[in-house]
Design a protein around this motif. Structure first.
Motif, mmCIF file in Angstrom:
data_model
loop_
_atom_site.group_PDB
_atom_site.id
_atom_site.type_symbol
_atom_site.label_atom_id
_atom_site.label_comp_id
_atom_site.label_asym_id
_atom_site.label_seq_id
_atom_site.Cartn_x
_atom_site.Cartn_y
_atom_site.Cartn_z
ATOM 1 N N ASP A 234 -20.062 23.587 -23.139
ATOM 2 C CA ASP A 234 -19.768 24.936 -22.653
ATOM 3 C C ASP A 234 -20.357 26.001 -23.584
ATOM 4 O O ASP A 234 -20.910 27.008 -23.128
ATOM 5 C CB ASP A 234 -18.243 25.103 -22.543
ATOM 6 C CG ASP A 234 -17.867 26.486 -22.072
ATOM 7 O OD1 ASP A 234 -18.236 26.836 -20.927
ATOM 8 O OD2 ASP A 234 -17.225 27.230 -22.846
ATOM 9 N N LEU A 235 -20.273 25.760 -24.883
ATOM 10 C CA LEU A 235 -20.820 26.711 -25.857
ATOM 11 C C LEU A 235 -22.334 26.828 -25.680
ATOM 12 O O LEU A 235 -22.913 27.908 -25.784
ATOM 13 C CB LEU A 235 -20.490 26.232 -27.278
ATOM 14 C CG LEU A 235 -20.741 27.224 -28.410
ATOM 15 C CD1 LEU A 235 -19.776 28.407 -28.333
ATOM 16 C CD2 LEU A 235 -20.608 26.535 -29.774
ATOM 17 N N TYR A 236 -22.945 25.694 -25.381
ATOM 18 C CA TYR A 236 -24.394 25.719 -25.169
ATOM 19 C C TYR A 236 -24.735 26.500 -23.902
ATOM 20 O O TYR A 236 -25.665 27.304 -23.882
ATOM 21 C CB TYR A 236 -24.967 24.306 -25.098
ATOM 22 C CG TYR A 236 -26.477 24.360 -25.065
ATOM 23 C CD1 TYR A 236 -27.200 24.552 -26.234
ATOM 24 C CD2 TYR A 236 -27.172 24.285 -23.853
ATOM 25 C CE1 TYR A 236 -28.580 24.669 -26.222
ATOM 26 C CE2 TYR A 236 -28.555 24.401 -23.835
ATOM 27 C CZ TYR A 236 -29.248 24.587 -25.016
ATOM 28 O OH TYR A 236 -30.623 24.719 -24.994
ATOM 29 N N THR A 237 -23.964 26.290 -22.847
ATOM 30 C CA THR A 237 -24.215 27.008 -21.593
ATOM 31 C C THR A 237 -24.063 28.514 -21.783
ATOM 32 O O THR A 237 -24.873 29.303 -21.320
ATOM 33 C CB THR A 237 -23.215 26.534 -20.506
ATOM 34 O OG1 THR A 237 -23.302 25.120 -20.426
ATOM 35 C CG2 THR A 237 -23.516 27.146 -19.164
ATOM 36 N N ARG A 238 -23.014 28.899 -22.506
ATOM 37 C CA ARG A 238 -22.755 30.340 -22.677
ATOM 38 C C ARG A 238 -23.752 31.006 -23.612
ATOM 39 O O ARG A 238 -24.135 32.149 -23.401
ATOM 40 C CB ARG A 238 -21.366 30.556 -23.273
ATOM 41 C CG ARG A 238 -20.216 30.235 -22.343
ATOM 42 C CD ARG A 238 -18.920 30.466 -23.141
ATOM 43 N NE ARG A 238 -17.765 29.893 -22.494
ATOM 44 C CZ ARG A 238 -16.722 30.617 -22.078
ATOM 45 N NH1 ARG A 238 -16.714 31.922 -22.227
ATOM 46 N NH2 ARG A 238 -15.683 30.018 -21.529
#
Ligand SMILES: *Cc1c(COP(=O)(O)O)cnc(C)c1O
Length: 292
Positions: A234-238
């Motif tokens: 999720d951190l990578y997506t954001r």
């Protein structure tokens, strides 16, 4: 991954802002110092921690360096590369049976001679012409090198400097280099028994403006949970911020969780040290992470 033989490039260690609603709600600014970008394999803090060990080996006219690590060790592969660059020989003592991991293959490619030993083997110095570097570069030379992590940036505006902890050598260097009004916050990647003060005792020699949090080890060193992996994806997506599951993923998870609990006051400015380690994600089954 791309060209593993390219030189380390410190100018690639940019500051990566994380404009994240979860932090903005709390009035917190978070920025990441991307030491992972200096090299595809030899990333992050290991390069800094090794600097003075290499100098020492050269000054003592040693032929090379001997050091220790596991089959996915960031430290081993970084040492192999750093020795190659410095024109030193190097030997890596690996506990456990010989596994053909990508990490060990890289270390070999950089010229490291590997020796596999039983798990409880105690290394006795047998090679007088080699300098022995402890695992994690853990000594004063390692601390002095790690202190230089903060040299290239203007750190004065940050209220907190946050990092992952293995041996605590990097954090000790950050405390040494920080200003007394800043809090250096370490998140332990290891599960340590209650009352174990090893990390604290190492860091406190450099200053008292720090705090160590032991709550985000996810079961222990190199252990992980689905919650951790989901957070990293999720951190990578954001924010297009890749993390590793051993150190920096736990660090960022811990910081976001502590922020949600009100650990940081409004107006806090947090500098997160991305210490690298992404090469270790190669140990995960393909598809676990949405990035690599
Ligand atoms: C080795 C390592 C650490 C731990 O550093 P210590 O100085 O041993 O505390 C943290 N992050 C990454 C990515 C590492 O490879």
């Amino acid at each position: 991954m791309e060209d593993h033989n390219q030189p380390v490039d410190l100018s690639k260690a940019i500051i990566h802002p994380l404009p994240d609603e979860r932090l903005q709600k709390q009035g917190i600014t978070m920025e990441v110092l991307r030491l992972d970008r200096i090299h595809p394999v030899v990333s992050g803090n290991k390069w800094f921690k090794l600097k003075y060990h290499l100098q020492e080996a050269i000054q003592q006219h040693k032929k090379g360096i001997i050091t220790f690590g596991g089959a996915w060790s960031n430290h081993l592969v970084a040492t192999a590369f750093a020795c190659q660059q410095a024109g030193l020989a190097c030997m890596g003592i690996v506990r456990g049976e010989e596994l053909p991991t990508a990490t060990l293959q890289d270390a070999r490619r950089y010229g490291m001679q590997l020796q596999f030993v039983p798990h409880h083997y105690q290394y006795e110095q047998e090679h007088a012409d080699y300098l022995v570097v402890p695992m994690g570069g853990q000594n004063n030379l390692g601390v002095a090198g790690a202190a230089e992590i903060l040299q290239s940036i203007d750190r004065s505006s940050y209220t907190h400097i946050a990092c992952a902890m293995g041996t605590g050598t990097m954090m000790a260097g950050l405390v040494k280099a920080s200003d007394p009004h800043q809090q250096v916050l370490g998140i332990s990647s290891l599960k340590l028994p209650a009352g174990n003060n090893t990390l604290h005792d190492l860091v406190v020699q450099q200053g008292t403006n720090f705090n160590i949090c032991y709550d985000y080890h996810f079961g222990g060193y190199a252990r992980k949970t689905n919650e951790l992996i989901s957070f990293m994806n999720d951190l990578y997506t954001r924010h297009q911020l890749p993390t590793d599951f051993v150190y920096t993923g736990k660090l960022l998870f811990g910081l976001f969780h502590m922020a949600s609990k009100g650990y940081f006051g409004g107006g806090s400015r947090i500098l997160v040290i991305h210490s690298g380690g992404l090469q270790g994600n190669r140990s995960l089954p393909p598809g676990t992470l949405t990035f690599l």
